[in-house]
Write a protein that holds these residues in place. Structure first.
Motif, PDB file in Angstrom:
ATOM      1  N   LEU A 105     -15.304   5.229  -2.307  1.00  0.00           N
ATOM      2  CA  LEU A 105     -14.821   5.824  -1.062  1.00  0.00           C
ATOM      3  C   LEU A 105     -14.585   7.316  -1.235  1.00  0.00           C
ATOM      4  CD1 LEU A 105     -12.225   3.192   0.254  1.00  0.00           C
ATOM      5  CD2 LEU A 105     -14.590   3.513   0.981  1.00  0.00           C
ATOM      6  N   ARG A 106     -14.620   7.998  -0.119  1.00  0.00           N
ATOM      7  CA  ARG A 106     -14.335   9.433  -0.090  1.00  0.00           C
ATOM      8  C   ARG A 106     -12.844   9.650  -0.159  1.00  0.00           C
ATOM      9  NH1 ARG A 106     -16.911  12.833   4.738  1.00  0.00           N
ATOM     10  NH2 ARG A 106     -15.087  14.109   4.343  1.00  0.00           N
ATOM     11  N   GLU A 107     -12.473  10.577  -0.981  1.00  0.00           N
ATOM     12  CA  GLU A 107     -11.058  10.917  -1.012  1.00  0.00           C
ATOM     13  C   GLU A 107     -10.765  11.821   0.179  1.00  0.00           C
ATOM     14  OE1 GLU A 107      -8.580  13.393  -4.136  1.00  0.00           O
ATOM     15  OE2 GLU A 107      -9.491  11.607  -5.005  1.00  0.00           O
ATOM     16  N   GLU A 108      -9.695  11.554   0.858  1.00  0.00           N
ATOM     17  CA  GLU A 108      -9.332  12.366   2.012  1.00  0.00           C
ATOM     18  C   GLU A 108      -8.865  13.737   1.537  1.00  0.00           C
ATOM     19  OE1 GLU A 108      -9.006  12.757   6.160  1.00  0.00           O
ATOM     20  OE2 GLU A 108     -10.258  11.848   4.638  1.00  0.00           O
ATOM     21  N   ALA A 109      -9.396  14.760   2.161  1.00  0.00           N
ATOM     22  CA  ALA A 109      -8.997  16.112   1.774  1.00  0.00           C
ATOM     23  C   ALA A 109      -7.497  16.261   1.982  1.00  0.00           C
ATOM     24  CB  ALA A 109      -9.755  17.126   2.618  1.00  0.00           C
ATOM     25  N   ARG A 110      -6.831  16.805   0.991  1.00  0.00           N
ATOM     26  CA  ARG A 110      -5.401  17.063   1.162  1.00  0.00           C
ATOM     27  C   ARG A 110      -5.244  18.332   1.970  1.00  0.00           C
ATOM     28  NH1 ARG A 110      -4.523  14.228  -3.865  1.00  0.00           N
ATOM     29  NH2 ARG A 110      -6.183  15.525  -4.642  1.00  0.00           N
ATOM     30  N   ALA A 111      -4.235  18.373   2.794  1.00  0.00           N
ATOM     31  CA  ALA A 111      -3.980  19.597   3.530  1.00  0.00           C
ATOM     32  C   ALA A 111      -3.710  20.702   2.511  1.00  0.00           C
ATOM     33  CB  ALA A 111      -2.767  19.414   4.439  1.00  0.00           C
ATOM     34  N   ALA A 112      -4.422  21.783   2.671  1.00  0.00           N
ATOM     35  CA  ALA A 112      -4.244  22.872   1.710  1.00  0.00           C
ATOM     36  C   ALA A 112      -2.850  23.447   1.870  1.00  0.00           C
ATOM     37  CB  ALA A 112      -5.293  23.934   1.962  1.00  0.00           C
ATOM     38  N   ARG A 113      -2.168  23.668   0.774  1.00  0.00           N
ATOM     39  CA  ARG A 113      -0.852  24.290   0.866  1.00  0.00           C
ATOM     40  C   ARG A 113      -1.046  25.757   1.192  1.00  0.00           C
ATOM     41  NH1 ARG A 113       0.268  22.603  -4.317  1.00  0.00           N
ATOM     42  NH2 ARG A 113      -0.506  20.511  -3.990  1.00  0.00           N
ATOM     43  N   PRO A 114      -0.245  26.274   2.100  1.00  0.00           N
ATOM     44  CA  PRO A 114      -0.488  27.629   2.588  1.00  0.00           C
ATOM     45  C   PRO A 114      -0.675  28.643   1.455  1.00  0.00           C
ATOM     46  CG  PRO A 114       1.318  26.609   3.786  1.00  0.00           C
ATOM     47  CD  PRO A 114       0.890  25.624   2.756  1.00  0.00           C
ATOM     48  N   GLY A 137       0.809  -1.216   0.000  1.00  0.00           N
ATOM     49  CA  GLY A 137       0.000   0.000   0.000  1.00  0.00           C
ATOM     50  C   GLY A 137       0.838   1.260   0.000  1.00  0.00           C
ATOM     51  N   ALA A 138       2.064   1.154  -0.481  1.00  0.00           N
ATOM     52  CA  ALA A 138       2.942   2.328  -0.451  1.00  0.00           C
ATOM     53  C   ALA A 138       2.451   3.438  -1.382  1.00  0.00           C
ATOM     54  CB  ALA A 138       4.364   1.919  -0.828  1.00  0.00           C
ATOM     55  N   ASP A 139       1.528   3.088  -2.273  1.00  0.00           N
ATOM     56  CA  ASP A 139       1.050   4.091  -3.236  1.00  0.00           C
ATOM     57  C   ASP A 139       0.127   5.135  -2.608  1.00  0.00           C
ATOM     58  OD1 ASP A 139      -0.643   1.898  -2.774  1.00  0.00           O
ATOM     59  OD2 ASP A 139      -1.775   2.258  -4.622  1.00  0.00           O
ATOM     60  N   LEU A 140      -0.451   4.841  -1.441  1.00  0.00           N
ATOM     61  CA  LEU A 140      -1.355   5.818  -0.820  1.00  0.00           C
ATOM     62  C   LEU A 140      -0.725   6.377   0.446  1.00  0.00           C
ATOM     63  CD1 LEU A 140      -4.970   4.261  -0.964  1.00  0.00           C
ATOM     64  CD2 LEU A 140      -3.948   5.963  -2.484  1.00  0.00           C
ATOM     65  N   PRO A 141      -0.932   7.689   0.704  1.00  0.00           N
ATOM     66  CA  PRO A 141      -0.400   8.260   1.944  1.00  0.00           C
ATOM     67  C   PRO A 141      -1.153   7.708   3.158  1.00  0.00           C
ATOM     68  CG  PRO A 141      -1.729   9.885   0.778  1.00  0.00           C
ATOM     69  CD  PRO A 141      -1.632   8.684  -0.116  1.00  0.00           C
ATOM     70  N   ALA A 142      -0.483   7.757   4.310  1.00  0.00           N
ATOM     71  CA  ALA A 142      -1.077   7.188   5.522  1.00  0.00           C
ATOM     72  C   ALA A 142      -2.447   7.798   5.808  1.00  0.00           C
ATOM     73  CB  ALA A 142      -0.136   7.412   6.700  1.00  0.00           C
ATOM     74  N   ARG A 143      -2.545   9.100   5.567  1.00  0.00           N
ATOM     75  CA  ARG A 143      -3.819   9.738   5.896  1.00  0.00           C
ATOM     76  C   ARG A 143      -4.969   9.144   5.089  1.00  0.00           C
ATOM     77  NH1 ARG A 143      -2.732  14.773   5.272  1.00  0.00           N
ATOM     78  NH2 ARG A 143      -3.870  14.904   3.333  1.00  0.00           N
ATOM     79  N   GLN A 144      -4.698   8.863   3.830  1.00  0.00           N
ATOM     80  CA  GLN A 144      -5.740   8.263   3.003  1.00  0.00           C
ATOM     81  C   GLN A 144      -6.075   6.855   3.508  1.00  0.00           C
ATOM     82  OE1 GLN A 144      -7.642   9.696   0.341  1.00  0.00           O
ATOM     83  NE2 GLN A 144      -8.786   7.846   0.901  1.00  0.00           N
ATOM     84  N   TRP A 145      -5.051   6.128   3.966  1.00  0.00           N
ATOM     85  CA  TRP A 145      -5.323   4.803   4.525  1.00  0.00           C
ATOM     86  C   TRP A 145      -6.192   4.888   5.772  1.00  0.00           C
ATOM     87  CZ3 TRP A 145      -5.468   0.692   1.930  1.00  0.00           C
ATOM     88  CH2 TRP A 145      -4.532   0.395   0.923  1.00  0.00           C
ATOM     89  N   HIS A 146      -5.937   5.911   6.602  1.00  0.00           N
ATOM     90  CA  HIS A 146      -6.797   6.084   7.776  1.00  0.00           C
ATOM     91  C   HIS A 146      -8.240   6.322   7.344  1.00  0.00           C
ATOM     92  CE1 HIS A 146      -4.237   5.875  11.294  1.00  0.00           C
ATOM     93  NE2 HIS A 146      -3.277   6.468  10.591  1.00  0.00           N
ATOM     94  N   ALA A 147      -8.387   7.095   6.283  1.00  0.00           N
ATOM     95  CA  ALA A 147      -9.741   7.354   5.780  1.00  0.00           C
ATOM     96  C   ALA A 147     -10.379   6.068   5.278  1.00  0.00           C
ATOM     97  CB  ALA A 147      -9.695   8.405   4.676  1.00  0.00           C
TER      98      ALA A 147
END
Ligand code: ADP
Ligand code: ZN
Length: 616
Positions: free
Chosen positions: A509-518, A460-470
């Protein structure tokens, strides 16, 4: 005591309360009670339940009895009625003997329109209250917060069970039970236990259109409480946390950040809790950080936000807790941040509780329903109302999903990977570890359990951890897996997981919102604030200041003098005479006489927009 029908009721609404028209089912309830019939009233918080019994109590002969569970609030309710010029009183243990005698005297002389009582006061023989009331003419009996009679509910009050005897003691008096609790089972329980099965039912919709719902994932974008609160300085609100420790820590952090924030939980002395509650009711812009021990019967109309830092227990509880926001109908916010860890802890609390198996089963189902609601990808309002059996057409435009629709994707493959990883780990690990395995993180725990050897290691290295939590949360929310509290939050597959793993079913599934870049961050939506223009602002502030002075003099909360909405209308329309003031929403005869000129002075003293300030 004036007598008369619905026309008289409309007159009172205008002259005493200053309102132009009845809302929703109010008029029908009042007509029923005036005609001597019983009623069961379900109305959302802020819907206007009080007028349903206050006005008939004033119009029928005798005194209206109001049974209410919280003696702490009776004082404010009665104070508000007295400000309106209504003859009201309460009887409870906080009164000195001399005051009690005065109330009894007023009752005997038939001088009161409304009397507020706690159920135990009414029913306990030794208080002599029942005997006193039996010599008094009773206009009607109102049982407020009637869901307290429900043993399944979270506000159960054993004393409420005794209220069924009122029918025998006062056979002539119409009775009305009122609640904001939505579900059908509770309705039936109320009707049965209070002997109101023949009562006419008045069920209003449960939508609270002025409340904006927002759910954030812990650790994700927008999940920081302080950031949510920063633009809301000066607004009153409630922040709920699951544990006392977190309540203390959060309150302290907010206080250091300059908020008027105070902790409230069952571990504090009753004096400290009372002080906190009074400060919240009386002062402007106070934040109470609380466990769920706080809130029942909070009767403050201008609570602007309710924030949950942890997952509540059920959709019902969430609806009720968030319902404390925006009773005045002005924009308000319900904000929550949650994570899978909350689900584990709540499951644990259910498992460890003393309740019987049936009760636990219901609690777990309720918790699951809430998790599912948190994870939905469509309008939260529509889903919440559907849960209460109400149809809501379309999308509300006032929840996080409507305002910022999440993207969805075909999550079948990630879901399969996740579930099979749980199986390979023998369903003994929680989401965090499974995600380490999936992402190929070489942690100490991975090594200790030899999980590098698993076929799912690193797939599952293709998805970031946050998306896996989602993914994990949504699998739980959709019922493919559950957290096993007995195994420290291990993720366990349910029977629904099979077809998905075999590829016979796909999921979205819902895509996890990416942290908005400042740099590209969108401006956060403006918090609902009073719609006061810059020009009106100084007058609005001056009116509020005057109101605070008057409230302190009269020792009542500011909103008892006039609501925000009334002051805003003063600021906008600048009435110049008492007569013109009477046209403003919320201005009745008694308040006009008492406070009209004080506010006229403030308006007269304010400069007209556009005019230069007088030079001294
Ligand atoms: P509930 O007990 O149902 O939560 P309340 O009786 O406290 O609600 O009423 C909520 C608010 O709505 C109060 O500020 C009340 O004065 C106001 N209100 C009630 N009925 C009307 C009406 N017909 N028109 C305008 N405002 C009303
Ligand atoms: Zn919506």
């Amino acid at each position: 005591m004036i007598g008369g029908g619905i026309t008289a009721a409309r007159k009172l609404l205008r002259s005493v309360f200053g309102y132009a028209a009845f809302r929703g089912t109010q008029e029908d309830v009042i007509r029923t009670l005036l005609g001597g019939g019983d009623a069961l009233v379900l109305m959302p918080t802020g819907g206007g339940k009080s007028l349903c019994y206050q006005i008939p109590s004033m119009l029928r002969r005798g005194v209206g009895l109001v049974v209410s569970p919280l003696i702490a609030l009776m004082h404010d309710q009665v104070a508000a009625l007295l400000e309106h010029g209504v003859a009201a009183a309460f009887l409870n243990s906080s009164l000195a003997p001399e005051e009690q005698r005065q109330v009894a005297g007023a009752l005997r002389r038939g001088e009161l329109d409304l009397l507020y009582l706690a159920p135990e006061r009414l029913l306990r023989e030794e208080t002599g209250t029942l005997a006193l009331l039996k010599q008094t003419e009773i206009a009607l009996i109102a049982i407020d917060e009637a869901h307290c009679v429900s043993q399944w509910g979270h506000d159960f009050r054993p004393e409420y069970l005794g209220l069924d005897v009122l029918k025998e003691h006062f056979p002539q008096a119409p009775r009305v039970a009122l609640t904001a609790t939505a579900d059908e089972a509770t309705r039936q329980e109320i009707a049965a236990r209070l002997r109101l099965t023949a009562a006419e039912r008045f069920i209003s919709g449960f939508d609270r259109p002025n409340i904006r719902y927002t759910v954030r994932m812990k650790g994700g974008p927008g999940a920081d409480l302080a950031a949510f609160l920063r633009p809301r300085q000066g607004q009153a609100g409630i922040v709920y946390c699951l544990s006392r420790r977190k309540v203390e820590a959060t309150a302290e952090k907010l206080a250091q950040a300059g908020f008027d924030a105070h902790p409230y939980h069952a571990g504090l002395s009753s004096a400290a809790r009372r002080r906190c509650q009074e400060h919240f009711q009386r002062a402007d812009g106070v934040i109470v950080v609380a466990t769920i021990a706080f809130g029942m019967g909070i009767d403050k109309p201008d609570v602007r936000f309710v924030a949950h830092c942890d997952l509540p227990r059920s959709v019902e509880a969430y609806y009720q807790e968030t319902g404390r926001a925006g009773r005045d109908g002005e924009p308000a916010e319900a904000w929550m941040s949650y994570g899978l860890q909350d689900v584990v802890r709540l499951r644990q609390m259910v498992d460890d509780s003393e309740a019987d198996e049936e009760h636990k089963r219901i609690q777990r189902a309720r918790l699951n329903a809430l998790v599912a609601w948190c994870e939905i990808a469509r309008c939260r309002r529509a889903a919440m109302l559907a849960y209460f059996g109400e149809n809501y057409e379309g999308a509300c435009g006032n929840c996080d999903i409507c305002l910022n629709p999440p993207r969805t994707f075909d999550g079948t493959v990630p879901a399969q990977k996740f579930l099979s990883c749980a199986v390979r780990c023998r369903q003994r690990f929680g989401a965090a570890h499974l995600i380490d395995v999936l992402r190929g993180n070489d942690t100490e725990k991975v090594r200790r359990h030899g999980h590098r050897a698993l076929s799912t290691w690193g797939i599952g290295a293709d998805l970031p951890a946050r998306q896996w939590h989602a993914v994990a949360r949504q699998l739980v929310a959709l019922g493919f897996a559950r957290v096993d509290a007995a195994r420290h939050g291990a993720l366990v597959l349910t029977s629904r997981a099979r077809p998905l793993m075999r590829g016979e079913q796909s999921i979205e599934l819902r895509e996890e919102a990416r942290a908005a870049r400042p740099a590209r961050q969108r401006k956060p939506p403006r918090p609902p604030a009073p719609e006061i223009s810059a020009e009106e602002e100084p007058l609005w502030e001056a009116l509020r200041k005057r109101r605070a002075e008057l409230a302190a003099e009269a020792r009542v909360p500011p909103y008892v003098i006039f609501h925000d909405s009334t002051l805003k209308e003063f600021a906008r329309t600048r009435p110049q005479t008492l007569d013109a003031m009477l046209d403003v929403h919320g201005v009745g005869q008694a308040k006009l006489e008492r406070y009209g000129s004080a506010f006229l002075d403030v308006i007269a003293g304010a400069s007209v927009p556009g005019e230069a300030l007088p030079v001294r």
